[in-house]
Motif scaffolding. Structure first.
Motif, mmCIF file in Angstrom:
data_model
loop_
_atom_site.group_PDB
_atom_site.id
_atom_site.type_symbol
_atom_site.label_atom_id
_atom_site.label_comp_id
_atom_site.label_asym_id
_atom_site.label_seq_id
_atom_site.Cartn_x
_atom_site.Cartn_y
_atom_site.Cartn_z
ATOM 1 N N UNK A 165 0.834 -1.201 0.000
ATOM 2 C CA UNK A 165 0.000 0.000 0.000
ATOM 3 C C UNK A 165 0.870 1.253 0.000
ATOM 4 N N UNK A 166 2.021 1.163 0.620
ATOM 5 C CA UNK A 166 2.966 2.276 0.603
ATOM 6 C C UNK A 166 3.383 2.652 -0.807
ATOM 7 N N UNK A 167 3.418 1.656 -1.700
ATOM 8 C CA UNK A 167 3.728 1.937 -3.103
ATOM 9 C C UNK A 167 2.639 2.806 -3.733
ATOM 10 N N UNK A 168 1.379 2.569 -3.364
ATOM 11 C CA UNK A 168 0.286 3.412 -3.872
ATOM 12 C C UNK A 168 0.435 4.849 -3.356
ATOM 13 N N UNK A 169 0.787 4.985 -2.081
ATOM 14 C CA UNK A 169 0.973 6.314 -1.504
ATOM 15 C C UNK A 169 2.127 7.027 -2.205
ATOM 16 N N UNK A 170 3.230 6.301 -2.403
ATOM 17 C CA UNK A 170 4.383 6.897 -3.086
ATOM 18 C C UNK A 170 4.027 7.298 -4.511
ATOM 19 N N UNK A 171 3.247 6.454 -5.192
ATOM 20 C CA UNK A 171 2.837 6.781 -6.562
ATOM 21 C C UNK A 171 1.949 8.021 -6.591
ATOM 22 N N UNK A 172 1.105 8.170 -5.585
ATOM 23 C CA UNK A 172 0.248 9.339 -5.510
ATOM 24 C C UNK A 172 1.084 10.608 -5.308
ATOM 25 N N UNK A 173 2.062 10.535 -4.410
ATOM 26 C CA UNK A 173 2.940 11.687 -4.192
ATOM 27 C C UNK A 173 3.770 11.982 -5.440
ATOM 28 N N UNK A 174 4.231 10.933 -6.106
ATOM 29 C CA UNK A 174 5.007 11.136 -7.341
ATOM 30 C C UNK A 174 4.135 11.813 -8.399
ATOM 31 N N UNK A 175 2.892 11.370 -8.537
ATOM 32 C CA UNK A 175 1.978 11.974 -9.506
ATOM 33 C C UNK A 175 1.783 13.456 -9.203
ATOM 34 N N UNK A 176 1.656 13.788 -7.927
ATOM 35 C CA UNK A 176 1.417 15.177 -7.536
ATOM 36 C C UNK A 176 2.646 16.063 -7.737
#
Length: 194
Positions: A165-176
């Protein structure tokens, strides 16, 4: 919505609007592009190489162990992506991540964090059930079937789910923040050329 109140943003992604019809073919194409694209393979290869270099410096990693680590990483990404896609398809949720276009660092961080847990669904903003299912489902599958680890070396399902799930959070921050990071890198490179 609650998300809108928390974000205090007037961002089109989270505005109350009539959800559009779910387009399975569009999301299937997006899933395939992210699951088996050359970019995904290159990304996992570089992440495995980085992880291997850290482990190698600490306690050594043989080429065979690197191959196993890469296989595990690709398997984890494929399983999580498949569970995420299938669950989102069943629930008709749009799991794509988008920039907020918000002003202020604090608002953008809040948006990136909440975007990990909230997706656009049939009823508007919904809990990202597909990401949670992918995290725990992948952890469970890999814990049960994990040919590269001995039984006593396997991490806990909850710990693995947290990492996934941390990968999803990191991907969200990367997208932003990706546009800002790219701009800053270009600025630094331009300065060094002068």
């Amino acid at each position: 919505s609650d998300v809108n109140r928390l974000l205090r943003l007037n961002q089109p992604r989270f505005e109350q609007q009539t959800p559009t019809k779910y387009d399975f073919a569009k999301y299937a194409k997006g899933y395939l592009e992210t699951a088996i694209s050359p970019q995904t393979l290159l990304s996992e290869l570089s992440a495995s190489a980085f992880s291997a270099s850290i482990r190698s410096a600490r306690d050594g990693m043989t080429p065979k162990e690197f191959d196993q680590h890469l296989a595990e990483s690709l398997t984890r990404k494929s399983i999580a992506g498949s569970i995420d896609f299938l669950t989102a398809s069943l629930l008709q949720q749009d799991v794509r991540m988008a920039e907020s276009n918000a002003h202020g660092f604090r608002n953008r961080i809040r948006y990136a964090f909440l975007q990990s847990f909230v997706v656009r669904g049939r009823q508007g903003d919904e809990l990202a059930v597909s990401r949670i299912a992918a995290s725990f489902g992948t952890a469970w599958v890999l814990n049960d079937w994990n040919p590269w680890l001995k039984k006593d070396e396997r991490p806990s399902i909850a710990g693995q789910a947290g990492i996934i799930f941390g990968h999803y959070v990191a991907r969200s921050f990367w997208t932003e923040f990706k546009p800002d990071i790219k701009q800053e890198v270009r600025t630094v490179l331009h300065r060094s050329e002068e």
